[in-house]
Design a protein around this motif. Sequence first.
Motif, short mmCIF file in Angstrom:
data_model
loop_
_atom_site.label_atom_id
_atom_site.label_comp_id
_atom_site.label_asym_id
_atom_site.label_seq_id
_atom_site.Cartn_x
_atom_site.Cartn_y
_atom_site.Cartn_z
N SER A 233 27.11 -29.01 -118.52
CA SER A 233 26.96 -27.66 -118.27
C SER A 233 26.16 -26.58 -119.23
N ASP A 234 26.27 -27.17 -120.61
CA ASP A 234 25.59 -26.19 -121.68
C ASP A 234 24.29 -26.83 -121.72
N GLU A 235 23.87 -27.88 -121.32
CA GLU A 235 22.34 -28.34 -121.34
C GLU A 235 21.75 -27.87 -119.95
N SER A 236 22.44 -27.89 -119.03
CA SER A 236 21.88 -27.32 -117.72
C SER A 236 21.56 -26.01 -117.66
N VAL A 237 22.47 -25.12 -118.42
CA VAL A 237 22.13 -23.63 -118.44
C VAL A 237 20.98 -23.55 -119.39
N ARG A 238 21.05 -24.27 -120.40
CA ARG A 238 19.96 -23.98 -121.40
C ARG A 238 18.52 -24.31 -120.77
N ALA A 239 18.55 -25.42 -119.74
CA ALA A 239 17.40 -25.92 -119.01
C ALA A 239 16.91 -24.67 -117.96
N VAL A 240 17.89 -24.23 -117.41
CA VAL A 240 17.49 -23.10 -116.40
C VAL A 240 16.91 -21.82 -117.21
N LEU A 241 17.68 -21.44 -118.41
CA LEU A 241 17.09 -20.52 -119.29
C LEU A 241 15.90 -20.65 -119.72
N ALA A 242 15.48 -22.13 -120.03
CA ALA A 242 14.25 -22.25 -120.81
C ALA A 242 13.11 -22.17 -119.78
N ARG A 243 13.41 -21.97 -118.50
CA ARG A 243 12.39 -21.69 -117.73
C ARG A 243 11.71 -20.39 -117.73
N VAL B 290 16.25 -12.29 -113.10
CA VAL B 290 16.89 -12.64 -112.01
C VAL B 290 16.13 -13.21 -110.70
N VAL B 291 14.94 -12.65 -110.40
CA VAL B 291 14.00 -13.05 -109.28
C VAL B 291 13.73 -14.39 -109.59
N ALA B 292 13.28 -14.57 -110.75
CA ALA B 292 12.79 -16.00 -111.35
C ALA B 292 13.86 -16.96 -110.92
N LEU B 293 15.15 -16.74 -111.46
CA LEU B 293 16.33 -17.60 -111.23
C LEU B 293 16.79 -17.83 -109.84
N ARG B 294 16.64 -16.77 -109.13
CA ARG B 294 17.13 -16.64 -107.74
C ARG B 294 16.17 -17.93 -106.88
#
Length: 185
Positions: free
Chosen positions: A120-130, A171-175
């Motif tokens: 969970s920590d790594e996947s959140v960091r990976a998404v935020l790193a985008r 938010v648009v990029a994450l969506r």
Amino acid sequence: MTDHALDTVLPAAVLGQPWALRRLYDELAPAVNGYLRSRGASAPEDLTSEVFLVVFTRLPEVTGGLAGLRTFVFSVAHARLVDDLRRRSRQPETVEFDPGRYERGATSASAEDQALATMSDESVRAVLARLPEDQRDVLLMRLVGDLTVDEVAAVMGRSSGAIKQLQRRAVVALREHFSTSGVPL
């Protein structure tokens, strides 16, 4: 603790009352630690302590009540994070092998257990790193730090409108990322 309760603690903290400093720390440190941890600080607990050492020594200079204090706390946290990231980019961390930590027959968690524990920590960091760094900082300060748009603007030295745009773009990029990766929103 409510913001109103913290407003009543703030004057005692400015006077250096230990109980008031403890209450401010207990209330604000988890958000600061979460911000530093999610941004990849090397030692978020240590940096959180450094942040509050600075904040407590400069508490009489803080204006704007609780909102001003939150802004100041996250300004210091952001500056400490930038220092940490710069230091690490110039000088990679090395660790010496300690044979005492690796005894024969000692058991450790399986690779699967370790992967599940950190996923969970790594996947959140990976998404935020985008996201670009400024969008990431805005989201983390808004969501983890619970700062207002105006407080984030003060921390980052930008206008409130710029912060709103950065947040909207993030938010648009994450969506878009989640919709293309098949994650239902």
